[in-house]
Motif scaffolding. Sequence first.
Motif, PDB file in Angstrom:
ATOM      1  N   ASP A 126      58.502 -25.768  -9.089  1.00 37.09           N
ATOM      2  CA  ASP A 126      58.500 -26.170  -7.838  1.00 37.09           C
ATOM      3  C   ASP A 126      57.563 -25.456  -6.781  1.00 37.09           C
ATOM      4  N   ARG A 127      57.328 -26.155  -5.641  1.00 41.54           N
ATOM      5  CA  ARG A 127      56.648 -25.069  -4.763  1.00 41.54           C
ATOM      6  C   ARG A 127      57.535 -25.354  -3.608  1.00 41.54           C
ATOM      7  N   ARG A 128      57.589 -24.245  -2.682  1.00 42.49           N
ATOM      8  CA  ARG A 128      58.867 -24.344  -1.529  1.00 42.49           C
ATOM      9  C   ARG A 128      58.000 -24.925  -0.494  1.00 42.49           C
ATOM     10  N   TYR A 129      58.712 -25.601   0.439  1.00 40.07           N
ATOM     11  CA  TYR A 129      58.304 -26.218   1.523  1.00 40.07           C
ATOM     12  C   TYR A 129      58.899 -25.520   2.622  1.00 40.07           C
ATOM     13  N   SER A 142      50.702 -32.053  -8.467  1.00 43.78           N
ATOM     14  CA  SER A 142      51.807 -32.654  -7.806  1.00 43.78           C
ATOM     15  C   SER A 142      51.470 -34.123  -7.552  1.00 43.78           C
ATOM     16  N   PRO A 143      52.896 -34.858  -7.625  1.00 43.27           N
ATOM     17  CA  PRO A 143      52.850 -36.291  -7.677  1.00 43.27           C
ATOM     18  C   PRO A 143      52.479 -36.980  -6.292  1.00 43.27           C
ATOM     19  N   LEU A 144      52.149 -38.070  -6.318  1.00 43.56           N
ATOM     20  CA  LEU A 144      51.524 -38.919  -5.029  1.00 43.56           C
ATOM     21  C   LEU A 144      51.910 -40.260  -5.373  1.00 43.56           C
ATOM     22  N   PRO A 200      57.713 -31.090  -6.090  1.00 43.22           N
ATOM     23  CA  PRO A 200      57.636 -30.703  -7.520  1.00 43.22           C
ATOM     24  C   PRO A 200      56.285 -30.564  -7.841  1.00 43.22           C
ATOM     25  N   LEU A 201      56.039 -29.813  -9.211  1.00 46.09           N
ATOM     26  CA  LEU A 201      54.848 -29.397  -9.383  1.00 46.09           C
ATOM     27  C   LEU A 201      54.599 -29.574 -11.015  1.00 46.09           C
ATOM     28  N   VAL A 202      53.600 -29.649 -11.863  1.00 52.12           N
ATOM     29  CA  VAL A 202      53.500 -29.114 -12.882  1.00 52.12           C
ATOM     30  C   VAL A 202      52.168 -28.159 -13.246  1.00 52.12           C
ATOM     31  N   LEU A 203      52.616 -27.483 -14.259  1.00 51.27           N
ATOM     32  CA  LEU A 203      51.506 -26.334 -14.501  1.00 51.27           C
ATOM     33  C   LEU A 203      50.387 -26.771 -15.356  1.00 51.27           C
ATOM     34  N   ARG A 204      49.229 -26.359 -15.245  1.00 53.55           N
ATOM     35  CA  ARG A 204      48.399 -26.451 -16.116  1.00 53.55           C
ATOM     36  C   ARG A 204      48.696 -26.083 -17.642  1.00 53.55           C
TER      37      ARG A 204
END
Lengths: 337, 337, 337, 337, 337, 337
Positions: free
Chosen positions: A201-204, C234-236, A235-239
């Motif tokens: 994830d990344r934080r907000y 990241s999703p959209l 949410p994130l995904v990495l390369r």
Amino acid sequence: MTQPEYTIATLGSHSALQILKGAWDERFRTLLVTTPERVGFYRRFPFIDEIVQVDTFREFPRLAGELRSRNAILVPHGSFVAYLGADGNRKLAVPYFGNKAVLDWEEDRRLQRTWLERAEIPVPAQWSWGDDVRFPVIVKTYGAAGGKGYFYAATPEDLAAGVETLGGQRFVIQEYVVGVSAYIHYFASPLTGTVEVMSVDRRYETNVDSLGRIPLAGQQRLPIDPSYVVVGNSPLVLRESLLPEAYAMGERVVAASRELIDGRGMFGPFCLETIVTPEQRFVAIEISARLVAGTNLFINGSPYSWLTYDEPMSSGRRIAREINQAIREGSLDRVLG
Amino acid sequence: MTQPEYTIATLGSHSALQILKGAWDERFRTLLVTTPERVGFYRRFPFIDEIVQVDTFREFPRLAGELRSRNAILVPHGSFVAYLGADGNRKLAVPYFGNKAVLDWEEDRRLQRTWLERAEIPVPAQWSWGDDVRFPVIVKTYGAAGGKGYFYAATPEDLAAGVETLGGQRFVIQEYVVGVSAYIHYFASPLTGTVEVMSVDRRYETNVDSLGRIPLAGQQRLPIDPSYVVVGNSPLVLRESLLPEAYAMGERVVAASRELIDGRGMFGPFCLETIVTPEQRFVAIEISARLVAGTNLFINGSPYSWLTYDEPMSSGRRIAREINQAIREGSLDRVLG
Amino acid sequence: MTQPEYTIATLGSHSALQILKGAWDERFRTLLVTTPERVGFYRRFPFIDEIVQVDTFREFPRLAGELRSRNAILVPHGSFVAYLGADGNRKLAVPYFGNKAVLDWEEDRRLQRTWLERAEIPVPAQWSWGDDVRFPVIVKTYGAAGGKGYFYAATPEDLAAGVETLGGQRFVIQEYVVGVSAYIHYFASPLTGTVEVMSVDRRYETNVDSLGRIPLAGQQRLPIDPSYVVVGNSPLVLRESLLPEAYAMGERVVAASRELIDGRGMFGPFCLETIVTPEQRFVAIEISARLVAGTNLFINGSPYSWLTYDEPMSSGRRIAREINQAIREGSLDRVLG
Amino acid sequence: MTQPEYTIATLGSHSALQILKGAWDERFRTLLVTTPERVGFYRRFPFIDEIVQVDTFREFPRLAGELRSRNAILVPHGSFVAYLGADGNRKLAVPYFGNKAVLDWEEDRRLQRTWLERAEIPVPAQWSWGDDVRFPVIVKTYGAAGGKGYFYAATPEDLAAGVETLGGQRFVIQEYVVGVSAYIHYFASPLTGTVEVMSVDRRYETNVDSLGRIPLAGQQRLPIDPSYVVVGNSPLVLRESLLPEAYAMGERVVAASRELIDGRGMFGPFCLETIVTPEQRFVAIEISARLVAGTNLFINGSPYSWLTYDEPMSSGRRIAREINQAIREGSLDRVLG
Amino acid sequence: MTQPEYTIATLGSHSALQILKGAWDERFRTLLVTTPERVGFYRRFPFIDEIVQVDTFREFPRLAGELRSRNAILVPHGSFVAYLGADGNRKLAVPYFGNKAVLDWEEDRRLQRTWLERAEIPVPAQWSWGDDVRFPVIVKTYGAAGGKGYFYAATPEDLAAGVETLGGQRFVIQEYVVGVSAYIHYFASPLTGTVEVMSVDRRYETNVDSLGRIPLAGQQRLPIDPSYVVVGNSPLVLRESLLPEAYAMGERVVAASRELIDGRGMFGPFCLETIVTPEQRFVAIEISARLVAGTNLFINGSPYSWLTYDEPMSSGRRIAREINQAIREGSLDRVLG
Amino acid sequence: MTQPEYTIATLGSHSALQILKGAWDERFRTLLVTTPERVGFYRRFPFIDEIVQVDTFREFPRLAGELRSRNAILVPHGSFVAYLGADGNRKLAVPYFGNKAVLDWEEDRRLQRTWLERAEIPVPAQWSWGDDVRFPVIVKTYGAAGGKGYFYAATPEDLAAGVETLGGQRFVIQEYVVGVSAYIHYFASPLTGTVEVMSVDRRYETNVDSLGRIPLAGQQRLPIDPSYVVVGNSPLVLRESLLPEAYAMGERVVAASRELIDGRGMFGPFCLETIVTPEQRFVAIEISARLVAGTNLFINGSPYSWLTYDEPMSSGRRIAREINQAIREGSLDRVLG
């Protein structure tokens, strides 16, 4: 009489919903300890079998007997240290998922650096007050939680001005690594010895994540002090080409913990809080040796967990599954701290 | 003869796909009213049983007879007011999910403030032209939709210059709360009296969400006017310690609506559009008394809905389920406006 | 003897996990070709039946015989051109999902523009060195991958300075469209002739996506060179009123490919990399004629795929399903390039 | 503290597996009381949380305190009376699913007839020794279980000879209704007042179900004494035109129990053991006021349960669901005897 | 306006529950026509959307207009002829699943024999009164339904005595094939031209299925007249080596119907009622050209349907699926009679 | 290169559909060897990847090389001995699930008795021609399959007459145990050492299972020779109080096989063919050391398998799962004979 029944217990905050939903999905009985003003909130969730009220979380250790009588296993999360102190955690007289010996290493910034370096994970340069600093830097007070009490400095003047505001608190001066953040959530299984990437994830953070939206001219005319208080996650995904190193870092950090801390080392959920630089290099800002709140995004599984599991697998459920397996194999002691 | 069959109907835009997919999953017949150029698009979706074409959405009220003959229940979404006007909504002679009495309160910014204040939800300070303003501020024209027609002002000069461009439209001057935004999606059940948090998103606005990516030097040399047009949404979770207040705000706003509006108050989906400040305080910018587009992210459920439901539960499906329950209990009138 | 068995094969990077998980879910045998340092990583995933090791990806074409003997069908992804060159792709003597004739059009920026223009999709203005340029612009070298080697220029001076640093590489000067980015993932079925929107993402680029978080004063005192290296996604979701045009663009670009390239045109996964302007207009920056990494977010389906499919449908699985259908219908040649 | 946790307990025999699997599926803790030689057998089943050993089932009442301390709810099955006696059942000092007042009516053949007659369900004619009997008849000793101790008589001579063998035990002489048997399994919900048909079986009795397979000539030369010992069951469905009466009989028998026994009447699982005559008339041989073993066929649901439930619903699970609902509604006393 | 909505309708008896549950599972609206005394029974089932009451089934044709106005498609079952007469069926002015031209062939025993013989399916020898008969035989009156009105004769004397009791009704004398019965349920798809074996049952007939259980001596002393009234069914599987012929018979009988009846022939569900002899040869006693009640066992699928389908597929659902496919393909006329 | 891929292969008959469907569900590639007239039949089933045709099953051993080249594992079923001879089985040069050393013991009736006796399982008394026989008896020729060639004798005269008809074939004279039959299907796991009861059936035999339905008077006037040819199976459950002994018999027979045959003993599916007497005692008529056809009833699981497994678990699938586990654990040799 056959197997006693276990209850998964935790404190009502941070990722308690995830932990207890996961425990419920793995058929544990669930128990939450929380303060009066939150009882109504947690009562909404049918997967919480029992709620025990305490006036403040500091009272929690007094419940030890009651919890043991219910065969409770405590699953700590990222607010345990904030609520109970590292010391309070260490003294909890209730079966506890995870290795408490890791607590010392997690709370002491210097030990943490030693650990990450032993794991050959790049860390930001770090200086003491008075050192010859390479800017920009970020200054962090000891014990700052959730990003409160951080400040950014681009020049010696900024730094000096900022330090002034700290009023004598202890702090470290860290290289500000310019790059995007990625919080990588892991699970290390003490039973199988494997490390899994559960999610990213990344934080907000408020207000820093809102600054980019304020027109430049406005900011110039009315400067705003940045703050780094985490209020959510996205949410994130990495390369994919970064994933092998992400896994490898997880494994190295676990291996290093076995060498440095004790033979069991760190196990269960942990998180590497990284900056990814334009050279596609991970720099670790911090290691959290337990469940972080970013995993709350993945109650129904993450893009990574769905690669491996045929069912929704949050980090919270993953913990409960490990405990389940330990019970079945008669080796519960291997997962308790 | 036993129970008549109901059709869930909506207008083809905004969150129509979510609404009708949810209705279909709850086994309703589904009907979409849309304009000719969108018919081809909506035809792709097998969960739309029937598409009725209108030349413009303004024509829609003329379909009332036809819709009633199909036992249609209209589920409004965030574009209904834009398409039909609040007045147009009020006059719709078709069973309508939600309480139409709320429309007045939603469309009038002053009533909205009264409502939020009654619910003890912090709101930004607000001024009229000529007041002694605390900067920064954001200026919003009445009836602005989707973020068009907003501007930011950091100084009295900015403000004056901006107001000039409005050409006499009515506007409000609002405190620009520096903090990150969180759009909290709720569902209030008229049948059980409970309020649920369904999901949380942040908006994706052009061009303001691209500004942070433009190098500072560049921006300085070539200033860009920020705009706040919403073109998408991205998912969030909130820190768990903020959730009790998120739920409580939802409940208070519903309770206040019962006192202020009428005994039934607001029910169904609604959204609090908040800024979270560095003090971890929610400030409500606006209340949307119906389905907002950010819920479109959660067609397959959200981290919050999966805590409560064993199946994918979008806000759209949640509406259909409420209608279903009302039909089964013979109290359809309790969910219709 | 009845139907031979097919193996889905790909190169170990980019979206290989998604492709092979999707193939596995559709009951194909799966094979991964990768380099030695990644073998350990890919071994973790039980849905990869076989891993073939090559010292460098350039060696890959030598495996053609071996792959054919396994009835392999190669599914290319966005790193194929980077690893093998467009020419290397064209010469692969293994059944290959997709139309290789599209490769020429994808790799040549001018042909790409021709294609997008034929499809009536707005593109940024573009200039050569020396033209009368409208600022801001972004300068891209030929063959730049993953955002490396881009620079932003707000003025003629910036431009000149930047070009200097390119050391004679070929480049294009493109209008910098101010707006938010949206990467729209499509799937064009050669068997049914339909185009689907599978999902939408935004890229997560280092360091440019971190700049907004650095306080303005700091940036001013210590300028940071922006870089655009993609390290995640990241999703959209898009505003529903933009979807009809999103679908229509997909269809037009496929139709244009049939006219310009060959009768089969482009099929399978592709991506339009767009900027959405404050006027809610899409401007296409680029077309990727194969699987892009942003689809990795949607291993368990996207808000769009869940509208259409009753099961988790990633783009990778969608490819495998198309191949499956082609095999069943005896028209495998229609999906192979 | 919130809701206490309940344990479903039963005796290890008859339909214990079904009861505890159903309880487990409804998330109860499960406990089995059984004799030493069966412990190993029941240990195989992971849905049994705890096994308590007793030397003989007669000892069972002494466990009352221990069971109450576990919040146990006892679910009786068809062997409870055999193991504990009707009186033993009545005296059990443990919460008990079902109405114990029904026990008297179930065990006394005459009361049973009164009950069935009140419910307007045809029963076989019945005579005492010395009455003018209409042949064929079947003679049943009091308290015969599982079909042991029955005999068939076609003539006065057969009857007299048979009675001789009974050695003074009490018996009834019943009309032998020529027709096929159908054991109809019901569930009466005390919470909703409805009666459901769960499934239907026929018994598999040794040796009588093997006689038809022995060649006539052989039987003639070597007569075999028929016996009616139930050793298994096989599944049936009834002609749909018989179902309305099957349901109606269930409802009438429940209604009659409310009039005759007490206001609560019979609830939970019960069974009408019927003969279907060539006139398609049901004649009831017996009523079992609890779970019968024929339901063991339908662990994964029956053709009837799948009409109503979307998940596998055995009679055992149905009981657990009723208890669950009672707990949720705070009316556990309504399901306990 | 797009696709109209269809309702699956049938008469309330025989296999109506199966038909309407299957229709519901395929998302049709469902309607049942039944007589007053059964309304309460059918109301229990939530998958029946509408119940229309008729005083007697003979009135049913008068509902044609009402049914057409609901876009009803009638799915006939094995009691349609009994309720409406073959002629009544033929005249139904409502869309009707199946080929009505088959009705003549099904109801006329001689045409049925011609059909089976054309399909090269062995049939019992058959004689007229006065022929030289090979014993044992079974005598069936014309129009006997559900096994009523059959009798068995082992000798010329038995035959003569039995015929006497018929009081002049028309009858056939059929070879009594000694062997076990197997009712094979098929589905012939008019859309794909394939024939599937859905399931197999044996009938449960009163009183004949109880005779084997009566001791021989008893039967000898008190002879019982056998009757063959079907009151239920029980499940079977066939030896796998018999299945190829079972499938082939299904295909031949369909092919023969195309030659003999009309180009469309028989389609939809049908049943071959066979005796399997000790030589493992099937002898067909009868063909039912529609849904038989034995399929009611397989609401949740049969051992055969689970081989082919991933979801519960009753014959009733299979019908609904065929209609669904026809609607989607725009060829509804191909499945209507 | 990683793990080779395995193919589950079997002969096209008996329980081939179950075996290959189970293998497919466990993601094996599947291959069927069958004779030309059955190819069309087996082609209907999509879970059969490949069909290899042989003119007669006797040719099968010649395919060994081809099968090995496909990494085939042969799963034998109850017709293997009939098709290939025990000796043919022993010589098969293809990996073979099960222990071939058991073949000798299974085919030789005397060894079988030794085995059952060692396992302390009651068997019928047995005599040779000329012994002093206790009637009734059943006479079985050696090598009789599927019940053909059996006869029943109630008296010495019957016996003598029957033996006459055997024309010198070898036979045994067995006590005819009067009781109902129950075929208990087991699975013994070589990997975990446990024995499971998978399901129970009774056979459906022609013509003997039709005799009970023929009126006594008719049978008397026209005697019918009974035959015992198995043409199908129907499902059963056993009384729960019989299950502990059913499991225990399974374990004893496996344990005895380890002592008598070789250290590995019998593993995989097997069946005890029992008679249950009125004393509720099992008498074993035969042991089948492989998959029996009665398991075909339970393609979607049995009442017993659903107690243990959360998914449909046929015996065929259970075999494939064991092979899968062996492959994963690298101990494939432990399951191959």
